[in-house]
Scaffold this active site. Structure first.
Site, PDB file in Angstrom:
ATOM      1  N   PHE A 308      24.119  -2.892   6.465  1.00 23.06           N
ATOM      2  CA  PHE A 308      24.995  -3.941   5.941  1.00 23.06           C
ATOM      3  C   PHE A 308      24.194  -4.888   5.056  1.00 23.06           C
ATOM      4  CE2 PHE A 308      23.589  -5.488  10.117  1.00 23.06           C
ATOM      5  CZ  PHE A 308      23.164  -6.779   9.858  1.00 23.06           C
ATOM      6  N   ILE A 368      19.349  -7.092   3.480  1.00 24.72           N
ATOM      7  CA  ILE A 368      19.856  -5.722   3.575  1.00 24.72           C
ATOM      8  C   ILE A 368      19.297  -5.103   4.843  1.00 24.72           C
ATOM      9  CG2 ILE A 368      19.918  -3.408   2.579  1.00 24.72           C
ATOM     10  CD1 ILE A 368      19.776  -4.594  -0.164  1.00 24.72           C
ATOM     11  N   GLU A 369      20.169  -4.789   5.786  1.00 29.98           N
ATOM     12  CA  GLU A 369      19.782  -4.076   6.997  1.00 29.98           C
ATOM     13  C   GLU A 369      20.045  -2.582   6.804  1.00 29.98           C
ATOM     14  OE1 GLU A 369      18.274  -4.972   9.660  1.00 29.98           O
ATOM     15  OE2 GLU A 369      18.717  -7.066  10.165  1.00 29.98           O
ATOM     16  N   MET A 370      19.118  -1.756   7.288  1.00 32.16           N
ATOM     17  CA  MET A 370      19.251  -0.313   7.132  1.00 32.16           C
ATOM     18  C   MET A 370      19.079   0.377   8.477  1.00 32.16           C
ATOM     19  SD  MET A 370      17.242   0.070   3.501  1.00 32.16           S
ATOM     20  CE  MET A 370      16.084  -1.236   3.941  1.00 32.16           C
TER      21      MET A 370
END
Length: 404
Positions: A308, A368-370
């Site tokens: 997200f 930005i989370e991955m």
């Protein structure tokens, strides 16, 4: 540049090892290695507790990193039970960052890694343990939570590009253990900054989040080795912090610096002596702004159990999410997550970097989370190649996010 010695010299984390009568041993005494107490249960079965890490208040224990070596186990069925997994996150007890969804990786050379298969892992919900069962094909095998990316790895990458005119390497300051805090500038130096957009990218504020460093490497290689990437350098300035916590990366840390501070939680309340990483990074940003240079976008990269984008309700963030969601098939379809003012309401010193930069400077800054678990496309856990491939997509996404 020859950065390898200064970057990877390390005070190793406490690690335990025990040899069996058959000659099997388990250790973590190398760069990035981390493991707690090791207990041999039977001839080919071991219990390995995660060492974890707590903050300066002895709270918020994180147990989201392990990286160890097993010797003497070739062609022997091996069972390793990972224990002591329960932790605390943002003062909420009971978080379990290690689970069956985040699949361990193994390697016989620390270069080529593979995820363990469904048949090789078993989650025990009653005991909160993760059991690994496999038969090593070589005498030495390394086991890790994610594919490691060390200071040495970064040093080798930077040495590759040390002679390129598009690359400038600066030291913003030093860590508590006197490692350099590096800032890499990548752009076409023949075109004035005033004619370009400026993007800052940051990774590894939390040392366990190794996937973010691979994304940064993929971006750097794209900018310098491809025609499309070099075209971007005519239009943009990239300011890159590939490893924000080199001390933590060296010792196999998890989330906190040498003084127990979360380097993504204190951007509104910096204690200079105990948070030299944040101090140096923030000063570098202030210096850049004081030179009348813009920051059109700031992005911090992180790993968690989902994909997200989060930040202030600004056009840059909505465009960034759209481009990343399209290119990465992100599971979240809800668009940009609008951030809260602070991570923990009412407690000072808990602003993240993107909260702090927006609050203090009105810089459009985003997270930005991955996902480190299984992703929808390509319907598996991300490999090193997958992480590297995100880099070029990120480069193109930030271009569109900063377009007028």
């Amino acid at each position: 540049m020859l950065l390898l010695n200064t970057l990877s010299a390390t005070q190793l984390a406490p690690a335990y090892g025990q040899s069996s009568s058959a000659g099997v041993s388990i250790s973590a005494n190398f760069e990035g290695g981390r493991l707690g107490q090791v207990t041999q249960v039977s001839n080919n079965r071991w219990q390995c507790a995660l060492l974890g890490e707590t903050d300066s208040e002895n709270r918020n224990r994180q147990a989201s990193w392990y990286y160890f070596r097993v010797d003497g186990s070739k062609d022997q069925p091996l069972t390793i039970e990972l224990t002591d997994l329960v932790g605390e996150y943002n003062y909420r007890y009971g978080t379990i960052p290690v689970s069956a969804e985040i699949r361990p990786v193994i390697s016989y050379d620390q270069t080529t890694w593979r995820h363990l298969t469904d048949d090789e892992v078993q989650w025990n919900d009653a005991d909160t343990t993760l059991m690994l069962s496999f038969t090593p094909q070589h005498n030495t095998v390394w086991v890790a939570h994610l594919v490691p990316y060390t200071n040495q790895t970064l040093g080798q990458l930077l040495d590759t590009y040390q002679s390129r005119s598009e690359v400038e390497l600066d030291t913003m300051g030093v860590t508590p253990e006197e490692r350099p805090l590096l800032l890499l500038t990548v752009t076409n130096p023949e075109i004035p900054i005033s004619q370009k957009k400026v993007v800052w990218l940051m990774a590894r504020q939390h040392s366990w989040e190794a996937g973010t460093s691979y994304v940064m490497e993929g971006l750097i290689r794209y900018l310098l080795d491809s025609n499309k990437g070099r075209t971007l350098l005519d239009q943009m300035v990239f300011k890159l912090i590939s490893i924000s916590d080199p001390d933590g990366v060296a010792r196999g840390g998890v989330r906190f610096n040498a003084f127990g501070h979360d380097l993504n939680r204190n951007w509104d309340y910096v204690i200079t002596k105990e948070m030299p990483e944040i101090k140096a990074q923030k000063q570098a940003i202030k210096k850049w702004l004081a030179q009348d240079h813009p920051i059109d976008l700031f992005v911090t990269l992180h790993n968690t159990k989902a994909d997200f984008v989060e930040g202030p309700d600004q056009p840059e963030g909505h465009k960034l999410w759209k481009e990343m969601a399209q290119s990465l098939s992100m599971a979240s379809e809800k668009g940009l997550r609008v951030m809260k003012a602070s991570t923990t309401a009412g407690k000072p010193g808990r602003m993240t970097v993107f909260q702090g930069l927006w609050s203090e400077f009105k810089i459009p800054a985003f997270l930005i989370e991955m996902n480190v678990g299984k992703v929808e496309k390509p319907n598996r856990h991300r490999t090193v190649e997958d992480w590297l491939a995100i880099g070029p997509k990120l480069a193109e996404a930030v271009k569109i996010a900063t377009s007028d």
